[in-house]
Design an enzyme around this catalytic site. Structure first.
Site, PDB file in Angstrom:
ATOM      1  N   PRO A   1       0.470  -1.112  -0.328  1.00  0.00           N
ATOM      2  CG  PRO A   1       0.153  -1.372   2.176  1.00  0.00           C
ATOM      3  CD  PRO A   1       0.637  -2.279   1.495  1.00  0.00           C
ATOM      4  CG  ASN A   2      -0.829   4.014   1.527  1.00  0.00           C
ATOM      5  OD1 ASN A   2      -1.229   4.745   0.989  1.00  0.00           O
ATOM      6  ND2 ASN A   2      -0.948   4.134   1.972  1.00  0.00           N
TER       7      ASN A   2
ATOM      8  NE  ARG B   1       3.025   7.123   2.277  1.00  0.00           N
ATOM      9  CZ  ARG B   1       3.541   5.968   2.830  1.00  0.00           C
ATOM     10  NH1 ARG B   1       4.539   4.994   1.877  1.00  0.00           N
ATOM     11  NH2 ARG B   1       3.498   6.008   3.932  1.00  0.00           N
TER      12      ARG B   1
ATOM     13  CE1 TYR C   1       8.484   4.654   2.946  1.00  0.00           C
ATOM     14  CE2 TYR C   1       7.140   6.913   2.680  1.00  0.00           C
ATOM     15  CZ  TYR C   1       7.476   5.599   3.653  1.00  0.00           C
ATOM     16  OH  TYR C   1       7.075   5.090   4.698  1.00  0.00           O
TER      17      TYR C   1
ATOM     18  CG  ASN D   1       8.388  -1.986   0.156  1.00  0.00           C
ATOM     19  OD1 ASN D   1       7.731  -2.121   1.755  1.00  0.00           O
ATOM     20  ND2 ASN D   1       9.043  -1.022  -0.217  1.00  0.00           N
TER      21      ASN D   1
ATOM     22  CB  ALA E   1       1.264  -0.334   5.937  1.00  0.00           C
TER      23      ALA E   1
ATOM     24  CD  GLU F   1      10.213  -7.672   5.318  1.00  0.00           C
ATOM     25  OE1 GLU F   1      10.210  -7.201   6.779  1.00  0.00           O
ATOM     26  OE2 GLU F   1      10.726  -9.123   6.192  1.00  0.00           O
TER      27      GLU F   1
ATOM     28  CG  HIS G   1      11.131  -2.515   4.931  1.00  0.00           C
ATOM     29  ND1 HIS G   1       9.668  -2.647   4.762  1.00  0.00           N
ATOM     30  CD2 HIS G   1      10.534  -4.004   5.301  1.00  0.00           C
ATOM     31  CE1 HIS G   1       9.017  -3.678   4.748  1.00  0.00           C
ATOM     32  NE2 HIS G   1      10.160  -4.523   5.626  1.00  0.00           N
TER      33      HIS G   1
ATOM     34  NE  ARG H   1      10.072   5.976   8.615  1.00  0.00           N
ATOM     35  CZ  ARG H   1       8.612   5.791   7.552  1.00  0.00           C
ATOM     36  NH1 ARG H   1       9.014   4.962   6.875  1.00  0.00           N
ATOM     37  NH2 ARG H   1       7.645   7.010   7.669  1.00  0.00           N
TER      38      ARG H   1
END
Length: 147
Positions: free
Chosen positions: A13-14, A21, A26, A75, A78, A102, A104, A111
């Site tokens: 998502p996103n 964004r 990012y 990735n 969320a 995986e 990111h 964070r």
């Protein structure tokens, strides 16, 4: 080991909003730029890059990876922190002997605290985080070198 001819690059998502964004976290590059970068780094290998804001669609794509025996760069965005359904789908892939890396863009551990937990990492083949698009390139390099 058989040579890798196709890699499924799945984005949660996103991530369709990359480029606009939170560019300080990012970056300003888009998914289309990522697709081109990975394609250039993997001559002769099909890079099938997809993005969905829908958990069920991502799960379906992971099922497809099992059936086609296609390695995955994922990735989960969320969904990383709470999607047990996505975790179970990743486990289906890795239990079939197919790698899932995986990735990111940012370092989740640098964070907010809620981002420090990944329900995916425990069933993934490996995790690469914090290197922007470099996280994807490192994952791709691993997949190509292991074949």
């Amino acid at each position: 080991m058989t040579a890798v001819t196709r890699v499924l690059v799945l984005n949660g998502p996103n991530l369709n909003r990359l480029g606009t964004r939170e560019p300080t976290i990012y970056g300003t590059a888009t998914l289309d730029e990522l697709r081109a970068e990975l394609g250039a780094a993997a001559e002769g290998v099909e890079i099938d890059l997809r993005q969905s804001n829908d958990e069920a669609e991502l799960i379906g794509w992971l099922h497809e990876a099992v059936d086609a025996r296609t390695p995955v760069i994922l990735n989960p965005a969320a969904f990383t922190h709470y999607s047990y359904a996505l975790r179970d789908a990743v486990a289906l892939v890795t239990e079939a002997g197919i790698p899932v890396i995986e990735v990111h863009l940012s370092n989740p551990h640098a964070r907010e605290e809620f981002r420090h937990t990944s329900v995916i990492s425990g069933v993934a083949t490996g995790v690469i985080a914090g290197f922007g698009f470099g996280s994807y390139r490192l994952a791709l390099d691993h997949l190509l070198r292991r074949s």
